[in-house]
Design an enzyme around this catalytic site. Structure first.
Site, PDB file in Angstrom:
ATOM      1  N   ARG A   1     -33.561 -26.213  -6.874  1.00 51.77           N
ATOM      2  CA  ARG A   1     -33.296 -27.012  -5.824  1.00 51.77           C
ATOM      3  C   ARG A   1     -34.643 -27.297  -5.095  1.00 51.77           C
ATOM      4  O   ARG A   1     -34.853 -26.077  -4.631  1.00 51.77           O
ATOM      5  CB  ARG A   1     -32.248 -26.249  -5.148  1.00 51.77           C
ATOM      6  CG  ARG A   1     -31.823 -27.225  -3.906  1.00 51.77           C
ATOM      7  CD  ARG A   1     -31.305 -28.522  -4.023  1.00 51.77           C
ATOM      8  NE  ARG A   1     -30.708 -29.131  -2.918  1.00 51.77           N
ATOM      9  CZ  ARG A   1     -30.417 -30.445  -3.024  1.00 51.77           C
ATOM     10  NH1 ARG A   1     -30.292 -31.074  -3.873  1.00 51.77           N
ATOM     11  NH2 ARG A   1     -29.856 -30.790  -2.035  1.00 51.77           N
TER      12      ARG A   1
ATOM     13  N   GLN B   1     -23.942 -19.968   0.076  1.00 53.81           N
ATOM     14  CA  GLN B   1     -24.432 -20.469   1.213  1.00 53.81           C
ATOM     15  C   GLN B   1     -25.847 -21.160   0.795  1.00 53.81           C
ATOM     16  O   GLN B   1     -26.207 -22.121   0.997  1.00 53.81           O
ATOM     17  CB  GLN B   1     -24.681 -19.355   2.374  1.00 53.81           C
ATOM     18  CG  GLN B   1     -25.538 -20.094   3.522  1.00 53.81           C
ATOM     19  CD  GLN B   1     -24.609 -20.823   4.242  1.00 53.81           C
ATOM     20  OE1 GLN B   1     -23.309 -20.883   4.156  1.00 53.81           O
ATOM     21  NE2 GLN B   1     -25.036 -21.652   5.339  1.00 53.81           N
ATOM     22  N   ILE B   2     -26.402 -20.549  -0.373  1.00 54.66           N
ATOM     23  CA  ILE B   2     -27.670 -20.777  -0.968  1.00 54.66           C
ATOM     24  C   ILE B   2     -27.466 -22.043  -1.485  1.00 54.66           C
ATOM     25  O   ILE B   2     -28.323 -23.054  -1.693  1.00 54.66           O
ATOM     26  CB  ILE B   2     -28.382 -19.728  -1.802  1.00 54.66           C
ATOM     27  CG1 ILE B   2     -28.945 -18.473  -0.683  1.00 54.66           C
ATOM     28  CG2 ILE B   2     -29.549 -20.383  -2.819  1.00 54.66           C
ATOM     29  CD1 ILE B   2     -29.182 -17.131  -1.866  1.00 54.66           C
TER      30      ILE B   2
ATOM     31  N   GLU C   1      -5.743  -2.613  -5.965  1.00 55.52           N
ATOM     32  CA  GLU C   1      -6.238  -1.227  -6.061  1.00 55.52           C
ATOM     33  C   GLU C   1      -6.357  -0.431  -4.782  1.00 55.52           C
ATOM     34  O   GLU C   1      -7.308   0.559  -4.879  1.00 55.52           O
ATOM     35  CB  GLU C   1      -7.208  -1.140  -7.066  1.00 55.52           C
ATOM     36  CG  GLU C   1      -7.295  -1.570  -8.532  1.00 55.52           C
ATOM     37  CD  GLU C   1      -6.220  -0.970  -9.080  1.00 55.52           C
ATOM     38  OE1 GLU C   1      -5.708   0.184  -8.865  1.00 55.52           O
ATOM     39  OE2 GLU C   1      -5.970  -1.240 -10.242  1.00 55.52           O
TER      40      GLU C   1
ATOM     41  N   SER D   1       0.703  -1.168  -0.004  1.00 54.13           N
ATOM     42  CA  SER D   1       0.014  -0.059   0.106  1.00 54.13           C
ATOM     43  C   SER D   1       0.691   1.277  -0.140  1.00 54.13           C
ATOM     44  O   SER D   1       0.590   2.130  -0.552  1.00 54.13           O
ATOM     45  CB  SER D   1      -0.928   0.068   1.211  1.00 54.13           C
ATOM     46  OG  SER D   1      -1.680  -1.124   1.206  1.00 54.13           O
TER      47      SER D   1
ATOM     48  N   THR E   1       0.976  -9.015 -12.606  1.00 52.27           N
ATOM     49  CA  THR E   1       0.057  -9.886 -13.136  1.00 52.27           C
ATOM     50  C   THR E   1       0.183  -9.613 -14.886  1.00 52.27           C
ATOM     51  O   THR E   1       0.303  -8.465 -15.220  1.00 52.27           O
ATOM     52  CB  THR E   1      -1.428  -9.613 -12.820  1.00 52.27           C
ATOM     53  OG1 THR E   1      -1.673  -9.922 -11.428  1.00 52.27           O
ATOM     54  CG2 THR E   1      -2.333 -10.826 -13.732  1.00 52.27           C
TER      55      THR E   1
ATOM     56  N   GLN F   1     -38.254 -18.589   3.362  1.00 47.11           N
ATOM     57  CA  GLN F   1     -38.590 -17.175   3.684  1.00 47.11           C
ATOM     58  C   GLN F   1     -36.885 -16.743   4.040  1.00 47.11           C
ATOM     59  O   GLN F   1     -36.512 -15.575   3.443  1.00 47.11           O
ATOM     60  CB  GLN F   1     -39.204 -16.647   4.758  1.00 47.11           C
ATOM     61  CG  GLN F   1     -39.263 -15.313   5.265  1.00 47.11           C
ATOM     62  CD  GLN F   1     -39.942 -14.861   6.516  1.00 47.11           C
ATOM     63  OE1 GLN F   1     -39.552 -15.011   7.567  1.00 47.11           O
ATOM     64  NE2 GLN F   1     -41.083 -14.152   6.343  1.00 47.11           N
TER      65      GLN F   1
END
Length: 416
Positions: free
Chosen positions: A281, A349-350, A376, A138, A164, A292
């Protein structure tokens, strides 16, 4: 399914911009995403054929003036396109930044612009940037790589990190110190920028590179570079000697907006995939989208993505208007990247256990989103910039900078 809105309250999305965005999305879904799903991994590389298609779309010259063959568009369109590309593969959206003439474009003499920029537009002259060093991340004003003028050549020695695309680029921008700073508060003085041409797939004489093992950001390699008497023609110094830090600083607003766009693209991809998966799913006899807990997750995710997008549109419009917006650029970089990690994590997670496999793109979006909080300028650096602009620089910061300078100066004297 495309859940990206086409109208916003500020009127940013003109018909032309909607067409540009939709064309970029079609290109991403048809050309980028299939390749990413197949090749993302430590040994995968962005195919040359895809690069040619990107050049045909004009994506390497989005912000390059039309007189050099570019599209002559602004930061808004640049980020609009890169958001869509990142929805497929963040590395491809990042490859676009290796064109555009880089942040040195405006510092090039006209002769150099006419020589190089048309090649950039065709995808034949892409760059890598060597700024960071093993002990300097930084705090770029503290770089130690040095350049000395010997006759008609600059001779560079030192080490660079996090470069990179160093092997695949056609030229590398190397930042090196050519003089000592004159004051503790002006440590950025004395840093110069050099354009180093090279053969694609090779390193120039005097430079060797070692790939850094990464957990993401695949499709290309990131290198540690060692410079040992690397010789650069005198005329390949970009801008005034010792003023390169200011050249870099001028481009930070656009660079941070671009990172925000990439983060939003990742989050959008994860959101869309999570919605599709939740509808398909089934658990306990019904799609999990009916529960919900899942519905509220998706509602929150979509809200955060759109909030980041609207802030990005505001920042891009400010940049294109010529108004200084370094505070807002740091805000959108901070907000969008933190959001992207949350949203991609919630998407995973879903998916449940399936999300932790290579069978779905969500794990890739999650890994890449984590990086956006680092490059950045880290989230902490963005918070520091925002706080300093709102409150003024802290006394403690000035004291630390001064003592660090005095310590470094003493070390240089003893070494000499």
């Amino acid at each position: 399914m495309n859940t990206t809105p086409t109208i916003d309250g500020k009127g940013y999305m003109t018909e032309e911009r909607i067409m540009i965005r939709d064309a970029a999305r079609d290109f991403t879904m048809n050309e980028v995403l299939p390749v990413a799903n197949q090749l993302d991994g430590p040994d995968g590389e962005i195919p040359m054929e895809l690069r040619r298609k990107m050049a045909d779309m004009g994506y390497f010259g989005i912000t390059i003036p039309e007189e050099y063959g570019g599209m002559g568009l602004g930061t808004f369109e640049y980020c609009l396109i890169c958001e869509q590309l990142a929805r497929g593969w963040m590395s491809v959206a990042s490859l676009v930044a290796r064109a555009q003439g880089g942040f040195i474009k405006n510092e090039m003499p006209e002769e150099m612009r006419r020589k190089y920029l048309p090649r950039v537009v065709r995808g034949e002259f892409l760059n890598a940037s060597a700024l960071s060093e093993p002990d300097t991340g930084s705090d770029l004003a503290s770089i130690s790589c040095r350049a000395e003028l010997v006759g008609d050549e600059w001779v560079l020695n030192g080490n660079k990190y996090w470069c990179t695309f160093a092997d695949g680029a056609d030229y590398i921008n190397v930042f090196a110190r050519t003089a000592k700073p004159t004051h503790p508060k002006k440590r950025w003085e004395g840093i110069s920028c050099f354009l180093i041409e090279k053969k694609r797939g090779e390193f120039p004489p005097g430079m060797v590179g070692q790939p850094i093992p990464k957990i993401g950001y695949f499709g290309w390699k990131t290198f540690e570079l060692a410079l040992n008497d690397l010789r650069v023609p005198r005329e390949n110094l970009i801008g005034a000697p010792g003023q390169a830090f200011l050249i870099m600083a001028k481009g930070l607003e656009t660079a941070r907006a671009h990172t925000a766009a990439r983060a939003i693209g990742l989050a959008q991809g994860a959101l869309e995939d999570a919605i599709a998966y939740a509808r398909e799913r089934k658990q306990f006899g019904m799609p999990i989208a009916e529960y919900q807990a899942i519905r509220f997750k998706i509602a929150t995710m979509a809200t955060e993505v759109e909030a980041a997008r609207q802030l990005l549109h505001y920042v891009c419009s400010a940049i294109d208007s010529g108004r200084r917006c370094d505070t807002e650029a740091s805000m959108v970089k901070l907000f969008a990247t933190e959001m992207a990690e949350r949203v991609t994590s919630e998407a995973l997670q879903i998916f449940g256990g399936a999300g932790y496999t290579k069978l779905f793109a969500v794990e890739r979006h999650w890994r890449d989103a984590r990086l956006t909080k680092i490059f950045e300028g880290t989230s902490e650096i963005q918070q520091r910039i925002i706080a300093n602009n709102l409150l003024g620089k802290s006394v403690l910061e000035d004291m630390i900078a001064s003592r660090a300078f005095e310590s470094a100066a003493g070390a240089r004297t003893e070494a000499a």
